[in-house]
Design an enzyme around this catalytic site. Structure first.
Site, PDB file in Angstrom:
ATOM      1  CB  SER A 155      28.936  33.239   0.648  1.00  0.00           C
ATOM      2  OG  SER A 155      29.997  32.942   0.047  1.00  0.00           O
ATOM      3  CE  LYS A 198      34.036  34.855   5.842  1.00  0.00           C
ATOM      4  NZ  LYS A 198      34.148  33.911   7.733  1.00  0.00           N
ATOM      5  CD  GLU A 251      39.500  34.818  11.960  1.00  0.00           C
ATOM      6  OE1 GLU A 251      39.432  35.802  13.149  1.00  0.00           O
ATOM      7  OE2 GLU A 251      38.347  34.490  11.315  1.00  0.00           O
TER       8      GLU A 251
END
Lengths: 386, 265
Positions: A371, A84, A106
């Site tokens: 990830s 991210k 969010e």
């Protein structure tokens, strides 16, 4: 920058948001051609983020599979513990360029919220994060992290109180404060130009895989595997390899099994309009969006990025669903075989990758995008064991 | 009667009021009485809201009401039944988000609405850029697709929206969701109203979002708009158990005498 991927994408938004989306697109066009922006993005990716992340040969996991070699793209080692960071940094720099002093985001698993809070702090931007109450409960460590990083976390109590509802609230905030606020959307979903912008900032994953695999085993992988909620780590992995022969496997959350849809929009949904774009959506016969269920908060979303919808329809990428308990098994495999605690989201991808590797010859190479790291999930994993 | 024609006729007599009523299967039987009460108060048309699971343009009151309606099992058939009832009483437009309409098939859904007597469609998450197939389906099914404009819009874009809109132009009064909150400055909205009247004189402009009483209605009309849309305040009335007589008195008071509206000819 494409507005549509085949029939998918577009910008189905209240008119109030249109000027902001146009401004974002203009700013992005000028930023990507601006060497100063590029240099800053690259510098912070390296010095703050820790890029490039390594490509690791998972020898023991490969032995367990008993077929192709499994390699892990270690986005779990990135600052904040997940991919991210790539997108949060890029969009944070864009927000600063547009002169917007406030970021909203969010978050589902909390990884995007943490990344946005980090970038907000580093760039001096006020940060507020919307998170479903259910997710706050199951990803508590990340709530604490965001607060320590100076972000305000707003609990969302509508709907199923998960990621979809957090996006609704973030969009409402953006509609009300659009002149001073950038909505730092965390996945390759939402109205144009978000899917393209997020894909481009995440493409650093696939670019590095391309370079590193040639260096590590002399050629491109035969298969790239990544988990898909909204699909940002997957599109970042696939995108730079689209012009090659590499096969792609996207792995959705199948939930507990049984009759429920889990959160597998591509494998169990149908085309529809959610959160500003036309893509696959889990919905009922009246077009009401379904409540999803998955052990992983980050995949617990009834939509998916529009570019995945198009890759799916064209058959360029294959998508499968992995159930909660199989993701948990893969979590333990990776912990015991390689000494790595994966997040529950990529644990879905690990499970599917082991199955794929088993069916392939030892000369094949499977790259899985890991990830995120699993620290945030220890409560869920130990709870499931009890 | 077609929505646009009805509004153009009605605005000669004074400012327009379009109340918004949320479809809820538990209320369907009461709907005709409420619609008649609103007609008695001078409402020019009716908006029927079909609830959606993810209503990003709705404030807390309408979001909660929509959630309860869906939880009670409200479905497309209830929308059709409600429209059949209200369209006998007032020109009826349906307001819902893009996905429920899309899911039923654009042409099929609009024909379905037309057969029920609906003459307009308002989709708050349908931007001008995505509206072409919807407007084409609307023309084919004789449903006027009403477009929305909002503060912050560039004049050129407003003109394009105004030219493309049918029935009326729905002018969102401010940055924010439906319900409570302050409207943008009068001057900003007045400029948008003027621009729309210039490029599309026959198209009434109605201001919505945040219009809830006499004062906010007057403020909205002082921009030169042809009328107002009132949703949240009516929903609150219905939730508080208001009877038909009270609804009529309340709705009449919104546009009562002393309104600054100058009838257009």
């Amino acid at each position: 920058m494409p507005r549509r991927f085949g029939p998918y994408g577009g910008a189905y938004v209240p008119e109030t948001l249109v000027p902001a989306l146009q401004e974002l697109e203009r700013s992005w066009h000028s930023a990507r051609r601006d060497p100063t922006f590029r240099t800053e993005l690259d510098r912070l990716s390296r010095t703050l983020g820790g890029r490039p992340t390594p490509l690791y040969f998972a020898r023991n996991l490969s032995r367990r599979a008993g077929g192709a070699e499994i390699w892990l793209k270690r986005e779990d080692l990135l600052h904040g513990g997940a991919h991210k960071f790539n997108n949060a940094l890029g969009q944070g720099l864009l927000a600063r360029r547009m002169g917007k002093p406030r970021l909203i985001a969010e978050t589902g698993a909390g990884q995007h919220g943490v990344a946005t809070a980090m970038i907000g702090a580093a760039l001096g931007l006020e940060t507020e994060v919307y998170m479903g109450e259910v997710d706050m409960e199951r990803q508590r460590p990340n709530v604490e992290r965001m607060r320590l990083l100076g972000a305000e976390v707003h609990p969302v109590r509508t709907g199923g109180r998960t990621l979809k509802d957090a996006i609704n609230e973030a969009l409402r905030d953006w509609i009300a404060n659009v002149r001073t606020t950038h909505y730092l959307l965390g996945s390759a979903v939402g109205p144009h130009p978000f899917p393209s912008i997020v894909a481009e900032f995440q493409s650093v994953i696939g670019q590095e895989v391309r370079r590193q695999s040639v260096r590590a085993f002399g050629r491109l992988p035969d298969l790239a595997v990544a988990c898909v909620g909204g699909g940002s780590n997957a599109i970042g992995t696939f995108h730079p390899l689209l012009d090659t022969d590499v096969h792609f496997l996207g792995v959705e959350a199948g939930g507990a099994g049984g009759r429920g849809p889990g959160a597998a929009s591509l494998t169990r949904g149908r085309p529809g309009i959610l959160h500003g774009s036309f893509s696959y959506v889990l919905q009922d016969a009246d077009g009401q969006v379904a409540e999803t269920e998955s052990i992983s908060a980050g995949l617990d979303y009834p939509g998916v990025g529009p570019e995945h919808a198009w890759l799916h329809d064209r058959g360029r990428a294959k998508y499968v669903a992995v159930r909660d308990r199989d993701a948990l098994r893969a979590f333990h495999w990776l912990a015991e075989d390689e000494g790595i605690l994966p997040a529950l989201e990529p644990s879905h991808a690990i499970f599917a990758a082991v199955g794929e590797a088993r069916r392939r010859p030892a000369t094949d190479h499977v790259v899985v995008t890991l990830s995120g790291r699993g620290d945030k999930d220890l409560g869920v994993v130990t709870g499931a064991a009890r | 009667m077609r929505l646009g024609n009805a509004l153009q006729t009605a605005r000669r007599a004074g400012p327009l009021l379009i109340p918004y009523l949320l479809v809820d299967r538990r209320r369907t039987s009461r709907l005709p009485a409420v619609a008649r009460a609103l007609r008695a108060a001078g409402a020019a048309a009716l908006e029927l809201g079909f609830p959606f699971s993810d209503p990003i343009a709705d404030g807390p009151v309408l979001e909660a009401a929509g959630g309860r309606s869906l939880a009670a099992g409200t479905g497309w058939a209830d929308l059709i039944a409600s429209a059949r009832a209200t369209a006998q009483i007032l020109p009826t437009a349906v307001m819902t988000y893009a996905n429920p309409v899309w899911r039923h098939g654009l042409s099929h859904a609009l024909q379905d609405l037309h057969r029920a007597g609906v003459s307009g469609l308002i989709v708050p998450d349908l931007s001008l850029e995505e509206s072409a197939p919807w407007r084409a389906a609307g023309r084919a099914a004789e449903i006027e697709v009403v477009l929305l404009a909002a503060p912050g819009i560039e004049p050129a874009r407003l003109r394009r929206i105004s030219r493309a809109s049918r029935g009326f132009l729905y002018l969102v009064s401010r940055y924010g969701t439906t319900g409570a909150g302050r409207a943008q400055g009068r001057e900003e909205l007045a400029a948008l109203v003027r621009a729309s009247h210039e490029v599309h004189p026959s198209l009434p402009v109605l201001v919505g979002f945040g219009v809830r009483d006499r004062a906010t209605a007057r403020a909205a009309l002082s921009t030169g708009a042809d009328g107002v849309v009132v949703g949240t305040a009516l929903e609150e009335k219905l939730e508080s158990g208001a009877r038909e007589g009270e609804i009529t008195r309340w709705a009449r008071s919104l546009l009562g005498p002393g309104s600054p509206h100058v009838p257009r000819t």
